[in-house]
Design an enzyme around this catalytic site. Sequence first.
Site, mmCIF file in Angstrom:
data_model
loop_
_atom_site.group_PDB
_atom_site.id
_atom_site.type_symbol
_atom_site.label_atom_id
_atom_site.label_comp_id
_atom_site.label_asym_id
_atom_site.label_seq_id
_atom_site.Cartn_x
_atom_site.Cartn_y
_atom_site.Cartn_z
ATOM 1 N N LYS A 52 0.841 -1.207 0.000
ATOM 2 C CA LYS A 52 0.000 0.000 0.000
ATOM 3 C C LYS A 52 0.877 1.259 0.000
ATOM 4 C CE LYS A 52 -3.822 -2.466 2.166
ATOM 5 N NZ LYS A 52 -4.612 -2.810 3.352
ATOM 6 N N GLN A 96 -4.623 -1.676 9.630
ATOM 7 C CA GLN A 96 -4.557 -3.008 9.036
ATOM 8 C C GLN A 96 -5.109 -4.064 9.996
ATOM 9 O OE1 GLN A 96 -3.735 -3.450 5.849
ATOM 10 N NE2 GLN A 96 -3.916 -5.664 5.897
ATOM 11 N N ASP A 119 -11.066 2.563 3.896
ATOM 12 C CA ASP A 119 -11.305 1.120 3.816
ATOM 13 C C ASP A 119 -12.799 0.819 3.672
ATOM 14 O OD1 ASP A 119 -9.256 -0.757 3.774
ATOM 15 O OD2 ASP A 119 -8.786 -0.497 5.907
HETATM 16 N N1 GUN Z 1 -6.905 -7.057 6.241
HETATM 17 C C1 GUN Z 1 -7.233 -7.797 5.164
HETATM 18 N N2 GUN Z 1 -7.762 -7.015 4.199
HETATM 19 C C2 GUN Z 1 -7.762 -5.754 4.688
HETATM 20 C C3 GUN Z 1 -8.186 -4.508 4.147
HETATM 21 O O1 GUN Z 1 -8.690 -4.385 3.032
HETATM 22 N N3 GUN Z 1 -8.011 -3.434 4.993
HETATM 23 C C4 GUN Z 1 -7.507 -3.544 6.238
HETATM 24 N N4 GUN Z 1 -7.393 -2.435 6.969
HETATM 25 N N5 GUN Z 1 -7.101 -4.691 6.752
HETATM 26 C C5 GUN Z 1 -7.239 -5.794 5.981
#
Ligand code: GUN
Length: 293
Positions: A52, A96, A119
Amino acid sequence: MQIIDGKALAAKIKQEIKEEVAVLKRNHQVVPHLAAVLVGNDPASQSYVKSKVRSCELVGFESTLIRKDDSITEQELLEIIEDLNENDDVDGFIVQLPLPKHIDEQKVTLTIKPEKDVDGFHPVNFGKMTQGIDAFLPATPMGILEMLKRYEIKTEGKHCVVLGRSNIVGTPMSILLSRKAYPGNATVTITHSRTKDLSAVLRSADIIIAAIGIPEFVTGDMVKEDCVVIDVGINRVEDSTRLKGYRLVGDVDFESVSSRCSYITPVPGGVGPMTVTALLMNTLKSAKSKMSA
Ligand code: GUN
């Protein structure tokens, strides 16, 4: 059979974002800024967050990575979130998941300001999505919609079977595919661990979204000829022939399924890169909405 090349598509969209960011910078002195909070040392989470941050750099966004040891208290994490909520320099941020057991993920999600929740996990954004109101869509389903759109895959009237009912993928995906829009207008069945005769349900699917988290669960005998298969799984399986000692596989057995279906996403290089791209799209949207506010 055609492979849906998520990696190539993500690169194309990132190039489009990069060009838009250059214009924003030049004409409005605006640089979108994404922050990511990573707690602990989970190898998969570290790898996703790294990807990211790297993608932010690639498109010209500013990015901030806040790393914390998994001994952080829930209160300390909530304070970090409050600070990010109030920081005008940050357009959007993510925490995350998964988080260590002693931290309540629901509390964390509820603390994130919906306007910065790129998100799309906050119930305000989730509720808006459900009612078809403009909102940040969760990144993985949003990335999948973008894939279907760019590959011009028909969804109207199709039977779409979603495997898995998580808040992050299965549930929002099922809502988005049944909405009155394109991609959408599908007849959706959401399936899970209690579904009876899952194979029969899967065999009736024109489109399968596999998000169950079990390596190579969906096999060729479970799918209809010419169906479209979107594989959301990213599972590490031991492989001593690989330098890292593991390889990544999806929730779909690529070999047996790809010989029967019309479209399939590979793992890696399918949904994963599109998830990151959708996050960038949401951050750009947030930065632009602040300009017009
Ligand atoms: N863990 C697995 N997929 C995601 C996601 O799309 N965003 C976040 N914040 N954590 C995750």
